[in-house]
Scaffold this active site. Sequence first.
Site, PDB file in Angstrom:
ATOM      1  N   GLU A  53       0.834  -1.217   0.000  1.00 33.48           N
ATOM      2  CA  GLU A  53       0.000   0.000   0.000  1.00 33.48           C
ATOM      3  C   GLU A  53       0.860   1.256   0.000  1.00 33.48           C
ATOM      4  O   GLU A  53       0.547   2.228  -0.687  1.00 33.48           O
ATOM      5  CB  GLU A  53      -0.940   0.012   1.219  1.00 33.48           C
ATOM      6  CG  GLU A  53      -1.989  -1.075   1.222  1.00 33.48           C
ATOM      7  CD  GLU A  53      -3.090  -0.887   0.170  1.00 33.48           C
ATOM      8  OE1 GLU A  53      -3.100   0.132  -0.521  1.00 33.48           O
ATOM      9  OE2 GLU A  53      -3.927  -1.804   0.054  1.00 33.48           O
ATOM     10  N   ARG A 101       0.636   3.783  -3.243  1.00 36.57           N
ATOM     11  CA  ARG A 101       0.022   5.102  -3.018  1.00 36.57           C
ATOM     12  C   ARG A 101       1.070   6.186  -2.794  1.00 36.57           C
ATOM     13  O   ARG A 101       1.001   7.249  -3.420  1.00 36.57           O
ATOM     14  CB  ARG A 101      -0.917   5.046  -1.807  1.00 36.57           C
ATOM     15  CG  ARG A 101      -2.026   4.029  -1.993  1.00 36.57           C
ATOM     16  CD  ARG A 101      -3.122   4.193  -0.978  1.00 36.57           C
ATOM     17  NE  ARG A 101      -3.851   2.943  -0.824  1.00 36.57           N
ATOM     18  CZ  ARG A 101      -5.086   2.840  -0.382  1.00 36.57           C
ATOM     19  NH1 ARG A 101      -5.750   3.917  -0.021  1.00 36.57           N
ATOM     20  NH2 ARG A 101      -5.671   1.656  -0.260  1.00 36.57           N
ATOM     21  N   ASP A 127      -4.566  -9.753  -8.483  1.00 35.69           N
ATOM     22  CA  ASP A 127      -4.811  -8.786  -9.575  1.00 35.69           C
ATOM     23  C   ASP A 127      -3.614  -8.031 -10.163  1.00 35.69           C
ATOM     24  O   ASP A 127      -3.226  -8.245 -11.314  1.00 35.69           O
ATOM     25  CB  ASP A 127      -5.904  -7.791  -9.152  1.00 35.69           C
ATOM     26  CG  ASP A 127      -5.701  -7.170  -7.746  1.00 35.69           C
ATOM     27  OD1 ASP A 127      -4.637  -7.396  -7.158  1.00 35.69           O
ATOM     28  OD2 ASP A 127      -6.593  -6.442  -7.278  1.00 35.69           O
ATOM     29  N   GLU A 167     -12.269   0.265 -10.266  1.00 37.62           N
ATOM     30  CA  GLU A 167     -11.897  -0.690 -11.336  1.00 37.62           C
ATOM     31  C   GLU A 167     -12.842  -0.709 -12.533  1.00 37.62           C
ATOM     32  O   GLU A 167     -12.399  -0.869 -13.682  1.00 37.62           O
ATOM     33  CB  GLU A 167     -11.775  -2.112 -10.757  1.00 37.62           C
ATOM     34  CG  GLU A 167     -10.594  -2.313  -9.806  1.00 37.62           C
ATOM     35  CD  GLU A 167     -10.815  -1.727  -8.416  1.00 37.62           C
ATOM     36  OE1 GLU A 167     -11.983  -1.421  -8.090  1.00 37.62           O
ATOM     37  OE2 GLU A 167      -9.837  -1.570  -7.653  1.00 37.62           O
ATOM     38  N   THR A 171      -0.853   0.807 -10.393  1.00 36.44           N
ATOM     39  CA  THR A 171      -2.140   0.208 -10.035  1.00 36.44           C
ATOM     40  C   THR A 171      -3.010   1.151  -9.211  1.00 36.44           C
ATOM     41  O   THR A 171      -4.180   0.881  -8.977  1.00 36.44           O
ATOM     42  CB  THR A 171      -1.928  -1.139  -9.316  1.00 36.44           C
ATOM     43  OG1 THR A 171      -3.177  -1.837  -9.312  1.00 36.44           O
ATOM     44  CG2 THR A 171      -1.435  -0.936  -7.892  1.00 36.44           C
TER      45      THR A 171
HETATM   46  C1  DMJ Z   1      -6.353   0.478  -5.096  1.00 37.27           C
HETATM   47  O1  DMJ Z   1      -5.623   0.798  -3.962  1.00 37.27           O
HETATM   48  C2  DMJ Z   1      -5.500  -0.170  -6.137  1.00 37.27           C
HETATM   49  O2  DMJ Z   1      -6.155  -0.098  -7.345  1.00 37.27           O
HETATM   50  C3  DMJ Z   1      -5.181  -1.606  -5.817  1.00 37.27           C
HETATM   51  O3  DMJ Z   1      -4.451  -2.228  -6.833  1.00 37.27           O
HETATM   52  C4  DMJ Z   1      -6.441  -2.377  -5.576  1.00 37.27           C
HETATM   53  N1  DMJ Z   1      -7.392  -1.727  -4.797  1.00 37.27           N
HETATM   54  C5  DMJ Z   1      -7.534  -0.329  -4.672  1.00 37.27           C
HETATM   55  C6  DMJ Z   1      -8.798   0.262  -5.219  1.00 37.27           C
HETATM   56  O4  DMJ Z   1      -9.887  -0.537  -5.236  1.00 37.27           O
END
Ligand code: DMJ
Length: 614
Positions: A249, A253, A382, A516, A602
């Site tokens: 995370e 982020r 994912d 998503e 992501t």
């Molecule tokens: C985000 O923090 C990122 O996209 C992560 O890869 C998956 N989940 C969340 C959003 O749903």
Amino acid sequence: MPVATLLPFTATPNRKSASPTSFRLTEKFILLLVFSAFITLCFGAIFFLPDSSKLLSGVFFHSSAVETNTRTGPDSSDPGSAGNDERVLAKIKKDHEKALLEAKDTLQKRPDEIKQDILNDKDKVAKESLGQGGNDVNKLPFVEYHRPPGATGHEPEDPEAKDRRAKIKEMMKHAWGSYRRYAWGSNELRPVSKQGHSSNLFGSIKGATIVDALDTLYIMEMFEEFDAATDWIEKNLDFNVNAEVSVFEVNIRFVGGLLSAYYLSGKEVYRRKAVELGEKLLPAFKTPTGIPWALLNLKSGIGRNWPWASGGSSILAEYGTLHLEFMHLSKLSGNPDFAQKVMNIRKVLNRLDKPQGLYPNYLNPNSGQWGQHHVSVGGLGDSFYEYLLKAWLMSDKTDEEGKKMYYDALQAIETNLMRKSSSGLTYIAEWKGGLLEHKMGHLTCFAGGMIALGADGAPGDKTGHQMEQAAEIARTCHESYARTALKLGPEAFRFDGGVEAIATRQNEKYFILRPEVIETYMYMWRFTHDPKYREWGWEAVQALEQHCKVEGGYSGVRDVYASTPNHDDVQQSFYLAETLKYLYLLFSDDDHLPFDHWVFNTEAHPLPKNRNQA
Ligand code: DMJ
């Protein structure tokens, strides 16, 4: 030597007042003063008048520059001198044009960008004076900054797209403004109770929403807000915390957000902070295999895994979602460790046997063996697949290993996990030791966008096939929204027990402002320009406005099938980083953050492809 000898012409024999001797001496002294003042003035004028250097070279160092030229170049009587004159003229013209272009470029820049350019130039000069590349180990090497194309956009000509895009910017203003008013400096906002919210994913690092939102503010040209965020980061963003964080995370982020802010704005503070944080994450890789821990204490450097993860395993989607950021960290810091760590992850994976060609979600970092054989393109799996594809794209298609791993994995997913419901909806199920659970997560819906993004490079003439798959997944995910009361998608939906694309368990009915589905609409719009994707995105905007917007921001809801929303009182930082950014891009022209030059991490943080980094 007597003054009189020096100044014979200053004698005034007719003066009567004092004795001739004393009179002469005083007068001579005064005259000497006047004369020396005059000389000083003349020299002063030569040195300090504008362009005095030219005057100096003309007067004192008579035509030395000209002489140097004529000595090294052909004599003016030389028959080749005409050609030389032309070359000189051409060079003057070229320099002139270059200067004009630079001036034009500068005029288009914002004052803070001009300031940044000056700082960059200063930094460059300082580094050059230190010796090649700079020798001070405490300082980052000089990196020439070039802003990749499309960092900001322009208003779309289509009036509807223009209005809708403006509406998304208004939503961002409400989300950001509320966070700023009620939760400034906290990780997230509680929009109903109007206070800060702290997730333990970030330990005691603060300001997740600020860092996550930076690039969205920038691309929406909310520069005043961007500057306020920069100021907070310069003064308050602190990674020296004695707390455990989620490596994944914090990477997607914070590191991702800082990197994007650097590439968009050129501000050195972001490069410095990204590298500083990256270095703090490196101890997570101290395991027998080099597969990193999920959790890390930033002070002690001690790591561990989630207690619930199969036999102390690390998670595929976590250790597999570091690659893009770490490659950029090596580039920006000159430290190869970052790149080596993530390349080693691939080595470990490539040595292992994969059941049916699939990658299980769990891998033990001590033994290097798989944990439970659970496979998912949603939670826990994912973004590992996403980063294989994007690593190849980001490398300007030179990372052949990433490419092969991605397309092989996608083939295994198609064979073993992708299914069609009886009414013809394509979905991606979960795989548990060979058995399928016919459930698809909201998270899995990103796969429509990913498959579309990779379709162009698909081996064996599969481009069309993969575009169809992507479109089908987009449709299924849209159905998961359309079949709810609030027109917002549940956390997971099922294709069993007589239902299709509907959540049947209470704990799967919530919606937490996830991006998503909209992400997939954005990719599909860019690749097809089919208007239905903009329409579907607009439906989501209306539902967000109707059911998630509250006075103090935007909130998730607990049950998308209930006729009135029950708010969960959290405005997730990814709502600003991803959901609103993808919506904005959905209604922007394609040259805003163009795919030719950028890949999105992501968390939707844009990172430049290698082609921009000559
Ligand atoms: C985000 O923090 C990122 O996209 C992560 O890869 C998956 N989940 C969340 C959003 O749903």
